[in-house]
Design an enzyme around this catalytic site. Structure first.
Site, PDB file in Angstrom:
ATOM      1  N   CYS A   1       0.844  -1.191   0.000  1.00 53.08           N
ATOM      2  CA  CYS A   1       0.000   0.000   0.000  1.00 53.08           C
ATOM      3  C   CYS A   1       0.883   1.246   0.000  1.00 53.08           C
ATOM      4  CB  CYS A   1      -0.916  -0.017   1.222  1.00 53.08           C
ATOM      5  SG  CYS A   1      -1.850   1.511   1.474  1.00 53.08           S
TER       6      CYS A   1
ATOM      7  N   CYS B   1       0.084   3.565   2.926  1.00 54.11           N
ATOM      8  CA  CYS B   1       0.658   3.089   4.193  1.00 54.11           C
ATOM      9  C   CYS B   1       2.130   3.445   4.279  1.00 54.11           C
ATOM     10  CB  CYS B   1       0.477   1.582   4.318  1.00 54.11           C
ATOM     11  SG  CYS B   1      -1.235   1.011   4.277  1.00 54.11           S
TER      12      CYS B   1
END
Length: 273
Positions: free
Chosen positions: A121, A124
């Site tokens: 991600c 993230c």
């Protein structure tokens, strides 16, 4: 005599020497003659040396082998993943469902933030340094990291499918809030931290995960987690009678229900006297 001296000046293997079969040639201070294309040592009547007849020997191989190259083993340290960088003492990775449940229970009234992330991600990855900064500025808050790639089954049981995703827990209140945010919406994280960070004294047992979540984790065959729903039973009375809640109705073997006649009918649990 002049011919012998001219022949002696020739070196073995020279074109002039090769053309003259049976001619004499000087080689390393000795005299050699080539007969039939080969060299052999023979006694020389005019130089007192030897004449070589036969093939030329190659240089003997040394008995001491050349030392092999030194093999160097270069060891490099393990490359750290992006979610392993910048971690603070109050940040810890979760490895099992049991560890997550125990961490929330053992935290007491302290604030616990569960960070669900995925290694692939981009949001993230970009947000991770700021989360580490929040952890550094708030050492009394616990940050638990749950890697989706390693715990997909557990995340599905907890209904976590969006990343990065955060859940705040505290004491008997259990889950305080849950949301997803990125660098663009980091204000959501700041506001939640400011709201729930102040110390609070909660009455009652520590709640942790919701009961539905505990049951979902226990039902997941991929997880080694067991959970048994406790029955709320009141303590026994002095006379031996037991009071049963309506959720789990059952009577002791010696008990007999008695009905008292009067203005209102009610069941009384007797001790069996």
């Amino acid at each position: 005599m002049a011919a012998a001296q001219a022949m002696a000046k020739m070196s073995v293997g020279s074109p002039a020497c090769n053309r003259a079969a049976g001619s004499l040639c000087r080689w390393r201070g000795a005299v050699a003659v080539r007969l039939g294309g080969s060299w052999s040592w023979r006694k020389s009547p005019f130089l007192g040396g030897r004449m070589a007849v036969g093939p030329r020997r190659s240089r003997p191989v040394s008995r001491n082998p050349v030392a092999s190259p030194v093999q160097m083993n270069l060891s490099f340290g393990k490359t750290m993943k992006w979610w392993e960088k910048g971690l603070q003492p109050n940040m810890r990775a979760i490895h099992t469902a049991q560890e997550l449940v125990d961490s929330l229970i053992n935290a007491g009234d302290g604030l616990v933030i569960v960070d669900f992330f995925s290694p692939g991600c981009a949001g993230c990855h970009a947000l991770h340094p700021k989360i580490c900064q929040f952890a550094e500025r708030n050492p009394d808050v616990q940050f638990l990291q749950v890697n989706f790639e390693e715990h997909k089954s557990m995340c599905h049981s907890l209904h976590v499918h969006v990343f990065p995703f955060f859940r705040f827990y505290r004491g008997a209140q259990g889950r305080l809030c849950s949301f997803s945010c990125t660098n663009a919406t980091i204000k959501k994280f700041k506001d939640a931290l400011a709201k729930h960070k102040p110390d609070r004294c909660s009455l009652g047992p520590i709640k942790g995960l919701e009961e539905s979540e505990l049951l979902a984790l226990a039902a997941n065959r991929d997880l080694q987690f067991t959970y048994t729903k406790e029955q709320d039973l009141a303590p026994s009375m002095e006379d031996g009678a037991e009071v049963i809640t309506h959720d789990h109705p059952r009577l002791p073997a010696a008990a007999k229900p008695l009905v008292r006649q009067g203005s209102e009918d009610r069941a009384v649990v007797s001790s069996g006297r």
